[in-house]
Design a protein around this motif. Structure first.
Motif, PDB file in Angstrom:
ATOM      1  N   ILE A  33      76.000  49.215  -0.829  1.00 22.13           N
ATOM      2  CA  ILE A  33      75.461  49.297  -2.184  1.00 22.13           C
ATOM      3  C   ILE A  33      76.467  48.688  -3.159  1.00 22.13           C
ATOM      4  O   ILE A  33      77.616  49.131  -3.233  1.00 22.13           O
ATOM      5  N   LEU A  34      76.035  47.686  -3.908  1.00 25.06           N
ATOM      6  CA  LEU A  34      76.889  47.012  -4.895  1.00 25.06           C
ATOM      7  C   LEU A  34      76.214  47.129  -6.249  1.00 25.06           C
ATOM      8  O   LEU A  34      75.151  46.555  -6.478  1.00 25.06           O
ATOM      9  N   ARG A  35      76.832  47.876  -7.171  1.00 27.56           N
ATOM     10  CA  ARG A  35      76.180  48.243  -8.427  1.00 27.56           C
ATOM     11  C   ARG A  35      76.482  47.286  -9.584  1.00 27.56           C
ATOM     12  O   ARG A  35      76.027  47.509 -10.697  1.00 27.56           O
ATOM     13  N   SER A  36      77.234  46.239  -9.336  1.00 31.83           N
ATOM     14  CA  SER A  36      77.577  45.307 -10.417  1.00 31.83           C
ATOM     15  C   SER A  36      77.876  43.927  -9.854  1.00 31.83           C
ATOM     16  O   SER A  36      78.081  43.761  -8.645  1.00 31.83           O
ATOM     17  N   LYS A  37      77.897  42.956 -10.750  1.00 27.98           N
ATOM     18  CA  LYS A  37      78.261  41.595 -10.351  1.00 27.98           C
ATOM     19  C   LYS A  37      79.682  41.572  -9.806  1.00 27.98           C
ATOM     20  O   LYS A  37      79.954  40.925  -8.784  1.00 27.98           O
ATOM     21  N   LYS A  38      80.585  42.294 -10.471  1.00 26.31           N
ATOM     22  CA  LYS A  38      81.988  42.327 -10.049  1.00 26.31           C
ATOM     23  C   LYS A  38      82.127  42.909  -8.648  1.00 26.31           C
ATOM     24  O   LYS A  38      82.862  42.375  -7.806  1.00 26.31           O
ATOM     25  N   GLN A  39      81.433  44.012  -8.387  1.00 25.05           N
ATOM     26  CA  GLN A  39      81.501  44.624  -7.053  1.00 25.05           C
ATOM     27  C   GLN A  39      80.999  43.658  -5.991  1.00 25.05           C
ATOM     28  O   GLN A  39      81.573  43.566  -4.895  1.00 25.05           O
ATOM     29  N   ALA A  40      79.928  42.929  -6.300  1.00 29.99           N
ATOM     30  CA  ALA A  40      79.364  41.983  -5.344  1.00 29.99           C
ATOM     31  C   ALA A  40      80.339  40.845  -5.066  1.00 29.99           C
ATOM     32  O   ALA A  40      80.539  40.455  -3.906  1.00 29.99           O
ATOM     33  N   ILE A  41      80.960  40.315  -6.116  1.00 27.82           N
ATOM     34  CA  ILE A  41      81.915  39.219  -5.939  1.00 27.82           C
ATOM     35  C   ILE A  41      83.098  39.679  -5.092  1.00 27.82           C
ATOM     36  O   ILE A  41      83.512  38.995  -4.147  1.00 27.82           O
ATOM     37  N   ASP A  42      83.629  40.856  -5.408  1.00 26.30           N
ATOM     38  CA  ASP A  42      84.773  41.384  -4.656  1.00 26.30           C
ATOM     39  C   ASP A  42      84.414  41.592  -3.180  1.00 26.30           C
ATOM     40  O   ASP A  42      85.213  41.319  -2.285  1.00 26.30           O
ATOM     41  N   PHE A  43      83.200  42.078  -2.935  1.00 30.49           N
ATOM     42  CA  PHE A  43      82.778  42.343  -1.557  1.00 30.49           C
ATOM     43  C   PHE A  43      82.618  41.047  -0.770  1.00 30.49           C
ATOM     44  O   PHE A  43      83.150  40.907   0.337  1.00 30.49           O
ATOM     45  N   PHE A  44      81.903  40.080  -1.336  1.00 29.66           N
ATOM     46  CA  PHE A  44      81.572  38.868  -0.582  1.00 29.66           C
ATOM     47  C   PHE A  44      82.728  37.879  -0.487  1.00 29.66           C
ATOM     48  O   PHE A  44      82.642  36.909   0.266  1.00 29.66           O
ATOM     49  N   LYS A  45      83.808  38.127  -1.203  1.00 33.35           N
ATOM     50  CA  LYS A  45      84.999  37.294  -1.013  1.00 33.35           C
ATOM     51  C   LYS A  45      85.626  37.533   0.354  1.00 33.35           C
ATOM     52  O   LYS A  45      86.270  36.645   0.916  1.00 33.35           O
ATOM     53  N   ASN A  46      85.421  38.755   0.892  1.00 33.17           N
ATOM     54  CA  ASN A  46      86.071  39.118   2.151  1.00 33.17           C
ATOM     55  C   ASN A  46      85.111  39.624   3.219  1.00 33.17           C
ATOM     56  O   ASN A  46      85.536  39.945   4.326  1.00 33.17           O
ATOM     57  N   ASP A  47      83.823  39.698   2.892  1.00 33.38           N
ATOM     58  CA  ASP A  47      82.873  40.287   3.834  1.00 33.38           C
ATOM     59  C   ASP A  47      81.547  39.538   3.752  1.00 33.38           C
ATOM     60  O   ASP A  47      81.401  38.610   2.960  1.00 33.38           O
ATOM     61  N   SER A  48      80.576  39.976   4.541  1.00 37.47           N
ATOM     62  CA  SER A  48      79.281  39.303   4.558  1.00 37.47           C
ATOM     63  C   SER A  48      78.191  40.308   4.892  1.00 37.47           C
ATOM     64  O   SER A  48      78.465  41.474   5.192  1.00 37.47           O
ATOM     65  N   ALA A  49      76.953  39.838   4.857  1.00 36.89           N
ATOM     66  CA  ALA A  49      75.807  40.665   5.220  1.00 36.89           C
ATOM     67  C   ALA A  49      74.778  39.783   5.909  1.00 36.89           C
ATOM     68  O   ALA A  49      74.832  38.556   5.819  1.00 36.89           O
ATOM     69  N   ASP A  50      73.838  40.413   6.602  1.00 38.33           N
ATOM     70  CA  ASP A  50      72.783  39.665   7.285  1.00 38.33           C
ATOM     71  C   ASP A  50      71.576  39.429   6.383  1.00 38.33           C
ATOM     72  O   ASP A  50      70.802  38.506   6.590  1.00 38.33           O
TER      73      ASP A  50
END
Length: 254
Positions: A33-50
């Motif tokens: 669960i990513l509740r903001s643009k910032k959280q999403a950017i931080d997550f996808f810089k180092n991780d991924s999803a299907d």
């Protein structure tokens, strides 16, 4: 399969998560669960999803701006309330969208489409559609708010919103047709998401749509009372904060 949900409205997050937990179309091993643009950017810089479920409007900006910071080649199901606007953009591309408020059947159809295309998914048309959507959205200012109506979810747009008011621990949204709903946000945060020409925060409790004002009563240079339609359920007089008076009068003339 790892699923990412990029959505700032808690009600919408819980609804989507519940649908994911109940469905049997795709196996879900993890839901992020990513509740903001910032959280999403931080997550996808180092991780991924299907698979990504992505709301277009977030509290800290457009989710489409995420693509300026990170490269995403994952299939995306957009969550939007732009009605015909979204249809015009998405019908030319392979990505799907859920139009708020959506039903469980719509959700299942989107997952089934994902299953049908994931084997030969091509990110290029996705990126083109995102670019088209981002450019088109520059002039699209309408916001929508998701509320509960009994056991149903309803979408209320800005023009249909008379005002927001805080009472106790809750924020309420009152519509122009005189229906009031609890809205999962705060006065401080919701003002950042509203279109300035339409809405103004007159005091610590009220954010009003200009069209909801039916009468302005000037008791003195430092005391201005507003009569709103529909009248607030809290049965209290509505006054413009003293320090907001000059800005309020300027807003009224725009």
């Amino acid at each position: 399969m790892k699923i990412a949900i990029i959505e700032d409205e808690l009600l919408a997050v819980n609804y989507l998560k519940d649908l994911l937990d109940k469905q049997t179309i795709v196996p879900v091993t993890e839901t992020v669960i990513l509740r903001s643009k910032k959280q999403a950017i931080d997550f996808f810089k180092n991780d991924s999803a299907d698979l990504i479920f992505m709301d277009i409007h977030l509290g800290d900006g457009m989710s489409l701006e995420i693509f300026e910071q990170v490269e995403l080649f994952t299939p995306i199901i957009f969550i939007t309330a732009f009605d015909e606007y979204a249809m015009r953009v998405f019908k030319h591309f392979t990505i799907d969208y859920l139009l708020k408020p959506f039903e469980e059947e719509d959700f299942h159809k989107a997952l089934q489409k994902f299953i049908s295309i994931k084997g030969n998914f091509d990110p290029e048309p996705v990126l083109k559609s995102i670019s088209s959507l981002y450019k088109a959205n520059d002039s699209e200012k309408m916001k929508h708010f998701i509320v509960t109506d009994g056991n149903k979810i309803r979408s209320v747009d800005e023009k249909g919103t008379a005002y927001f008011f805080a009472s106790g621990k809750y924020l309420f949204l009152t519509t122009t047709d005189n229906r009031t709903y609890i809205y999962d946000d705060t006065i401080k945060d919701i003002i950042q998401k509203l279109t300035p020409p339409l809405f103004f925060k007159i005091n610590r409790k009220f954010i009003i749509n200009k069209k909801a004002i039916v009468e302005i009563i000037k008791h003195s240079s430092q005391k201005i009372e507003l009569k709103l339609s529909p009248a607030p359920e809290i049965n209290s007089d509505v006054f413009v904060s003293k320090r907001q008076i000059n800005d309020f009068l300027q807003w009224m003339t725009n």
